[in-house]
Design a protein around this motif. Structure first.
Motif, PDB file in Angstrom:
ATOM      1  N   LYS A   1       0.951  -1.178   0.017  1.00 47.23           N
ATOM      2  CA  LYS A   1       0.130  -0.026  -0.043  1.00 47.23           C
ATOM      3  C   LYS A   1       0.983   1.301   0.022  1.00 47.23           C
ATOM      4  O   LYS A   1       0.667   2.196  -0.875  1.00 47.23           O
ATOM      5  CB  LYS A   1      -0.720  -0.025   1.330  1.00 47.23           C
ATOM      6  CG  LYS A   1      -2.027   1.137   1.301  1.00 47.23           C
ATOM      7  CD  LYS A   1      -2.939   1.097   2.471  1.00 47.23           C
ATOM      8  CE  LYS A   1      -3.692   2.248   2.462  1.00 47.23           C
ATOM      9  NZ  LYS A   1      -4.553   2.102   3.595  1.00 47.23           N
ATOM     10  N   MET A   2       1.757   1.328   0.733  1.00 44.66           N
ATOM     11  CA  MET A   2       3.036   2.288   0.852  1.00 44.66           C
ATOM     12  C   MET A   2       3.514   2.794  -0.525  1.00 44.66           C
ATOM     13  O   MET A   2       3.721   3.674  -1.174  1.00 44.66           O
ATOM     14  CB  MET A   2       3.750   2.058   2.019  1.00 44.66           C
ATOM     15  CG  MET A   2       4.718   3.451   2.036  1.00 44.66           C
ATOM     16  SD  MET A   2       6.255   2.872   3.260  1.00 44.66           S
ATOM     17  CE  MET A   2       5.454   2.656   4.772  1.00 44.66           C
ATOM     18  N   TRP A   3       3.988   1.545  -1.184  1.00 42.05           N
ATOM     19  CA  TRP A   3       4.313   1.748  -2.275  1.00 42.05           C
ATOM     20  C   TRP A   3       3.437   2.283  -3.539  1.00 42.05           C
ATOM     21  O   TRP A   3       3.754   3.019  -4.294  1.00 42.05           O
ATOM     22  CB  TRP A   3       5.078   0.078  -2.974  1.00 42.05           C
ATOM     23  CG  TRP A   3       5.497   0.189  -4.297  1.00 42.05           C
ATOM     24  CD1 TRP A   3       6.305   1.123  -5.008  1.00 42.05           C
ATOM     25  CD2 TRP A   3       5.520  -0.912  -5.149  1.00 42.05           C
ATOM     26  NE1 TRP A   3       6.776   0.775  -6.073  1.00 42.05           N
ATOM     27  CE2 TRP A   3       6.225  -0.448  -6.444  1.00 42.05           C
ATOM     28  CE3 TRP A   3       4.750  -2.341  -5.046  1.00 42.05           C
ATOM     29  CZ2 TRP A   3       6.449  -1.394  -7.493  1.00 42.05           C
ATOM     30  CZ3 TRP A   3       4.989  -3.338  -6.639  1.00 42.05           C
ATOM     31  CH2 TRP A   3       5.817  -2.497  -7.389  1.00 42.05           C
ATOM     32  N   HIS A   4       2.360   1.880  -3.492  1.00 44.28           N
ATOM     33  CA  HIS A   4       1.214   2.421  -4.559  1.00 44.28           C
ATOM     34  C   HIS A   4       1.109   3.887  -4.121  1.00 44.28           C
ATOM     35  O   HIS A   4       1.047   4.809  -5.147  1.00 44.28           O
ATOM     36  CB  HIS A   4      -0.262   1.543  -4.270  1.00 44.28           C
ATOM     37  CG  HIS A   4       0.091  -0.071  -4.823  1.00 44.28           C
ATOM     38  ND1 HIS A   4      -0.705  -0.900  -4.393  1.00 44.28           N
ATOM     39  CD2 HIS A   4       1.050  -0.461  -5.510  1.00 44.28           C
ATOM     40  CE1 HIS A   4      -0.617  -2.031  -4.891  1.00 44.28           C
ATOM     41  NE2 HIS A   4       0.663  -1.699  -5.827  1.00 44.28           N
ATOM     42  N   GLN A   5       0.970   4.284  -2.922  1.00 42.24           N
ATOM     43  CA  GLN A   5       0.567   5.733  -2.455  1.00 42.24           C
ATOM     44  C   GLN A   5       1.894   6.199  -2.978  1.00 42.24           C
ATOM     45  O   GLN A   5       1.773   7.591  -3.739  1.00 42.24           O
ATOM     46  CB  GLN A   5       0.529   5.802  -1.066  1.00 42.24           C
ATOM     47  CG  GLN A   5      -0.825   5.213  -0.499  1.00 42.24           C
ATOM     48  CD  GLN A   5      -1.101   5.166   0.796  1.00 42.24           C
ATOM     49  OE1 GLN A   5       0.001   5.579   1.758  1.00 42.24           O
ATOM     50  NE2 GLN A   5      -2.122   5.019   1.321  1.00 42.24           N
ATOM     51  N   THR A   6       3.116   6.090  -2.903  1.00 37.92           N
ATOM     52  CA  THR A   6       4.127   6.693  -3.195  1.00 37.92           C
ATOM     53  C   THR A   6       4.426   6.845  -4.550  1.00 37.92           C
ATOM     54  O   THR A   6       4.922   7.907  -5.261  1.00 37.92           O
ATOM     55  CB  THR A   6       5.455   6.011  -2.519  1.00 37.92           C
ATOM     56  OG1 THR A   6       5.327   5.941  -1.170  1.00 37.92           O
ATOM     57  CG2 THR A   6       6.924   6.772  -3.134  1.00 37.92           C
TER      58      THR A   6
END
Length: 304
Positions: A4-9
């Motif tokens: 999720k953090m990767w997609h948001q970034t």
């Protein structure tokens, strides 16, 4: 969580890449406006870099790590470019982003650029190799620090006895001086009590004296504690007995386990690259060879 953090970034990076050319194409007003634009992009890229570095360090999927590594290297390169542009613009290495941080609602600590953890992990074998080479060089040259024996100089018996006697006399002299000091203080207090007379026996004066001593002792302890807390807050002194919560210990344990799984998946991925290639060559190699031969014959028939 890290996916999720990767997609948001990735979404934030895509939006920033779309916005950056538009800002650069707009007519530049003055130096302050240009610096404001560059500093805003710089801070946002730093936040993206911090998130990507955490994702790359903790995610266990090897193919995803390859893609994240490429994006991470690109972001680091863009940060260096923006830093160089700000240095050329202001002719200084130090910049102030207080107003921008306040607008973006960020703390100054979020502007720090951490050293990526994979720098040390990837160079670990190289560092160990250098240590082995250095140890081998020291062993070949005869300088072995682990097995060095320092020579002990012997002295005659009478000189040793004399040294022991001197040390013992000095110890007795220190004890005698301390004893004489105690006797002098007792005599001094007795003289003071005789001269003061009724004043010493006065309950009010005695209570006042005790209050002064106690308040001084209490204030000294309080000041010392405040000074120690301030030094710990400023980072000048580390906490003597830091209380680490069970949650932090569990998180560190999970990080270590995740790194072990990450290493295992990386090894499996490298082995799979070789085995899948060999299996593909055995199973579909003949069909691929026939198709290529048919294409070559067809080219000869048409063109030659």
């Amino acid at each position: 969580m890290y996916n999720k953090m990767w997609h948001q970034t990735q979404e934030a990076l895509g939006a920033l890449l779309d916005k950056e050319p538009q800002k650069m194409v707009e007519p530049q007003r003055n130096q302050a406006f240009i610096f404001q634009t560059l500093a805003t992009f710089y801070i946002k890229y730093v936040q993206i870099f911090r998130n990507l570095e955490n994702v790359y360090d903790q995610i266990v999927h090897p193919q995803k790590r390859i893609l994240i590594r490429k994006v991470l290297d690109g972001v680091m390169g863009r940060i260096l470019e923006l830093k160089n542009e700000m240095v050329e613009l202001e002719l200084t290495e130090f910049h102030y982003f207080d107003d921008i941080l306040q607008d973006l609602k960020l703390a100054p600590q979020q502007l720090d650029i951490p050293i990526p953890k994979y720098f040390l992990k990837e160079k670990l074998e190289v560092i160990k190799g250098r240590e082995k080479i250095l140890a081998q060089i020291l062993a070949d040259s005869g300088i072995d620090t682990s097995g060095m024996k320092y020579p002990v100089k012997s002295i005659p018996l009478d000189q040793a006895v004399k040294l022991i006697q001197i040390a013992e006399r000095a110890r007795q002299g220190r004890l005698r001086a301390l004893f004489m000091k105690q006797i002098y203080l007792q005599e001094y207090r007795a003289k003071q009590s005789k001269t003061l007379g009724k004043k010493v026996t006065d309950a009010w004066a005695a209570a006042l004296c005790i209050q002064k001593v106690w308040r001084r002792f209490h204030q000294c302890k309080k000041t010392e504690k405040l000074r120690e807390e301030e030094m710990i807050f400023l980072g000048m002194v580390c906490c003597q007995n830091p209380e680490v919560s069970a949650t932090v210990i569990q998180a560190e344990k999970v990080d270590r386990l995740r790194n072990e799984v990450q290493t295992k998946h990386e090894e499996d991925y490298r082995e799979a690259l070789v085995t899948i290639k060999n299996d593909l060559k055995l199973i579909e190699g003949l069909d691929i060879k026939e198709n290529l031969q048919d294409q070559i014959r067809h080219w000869f028939i048409e063109c030659r």
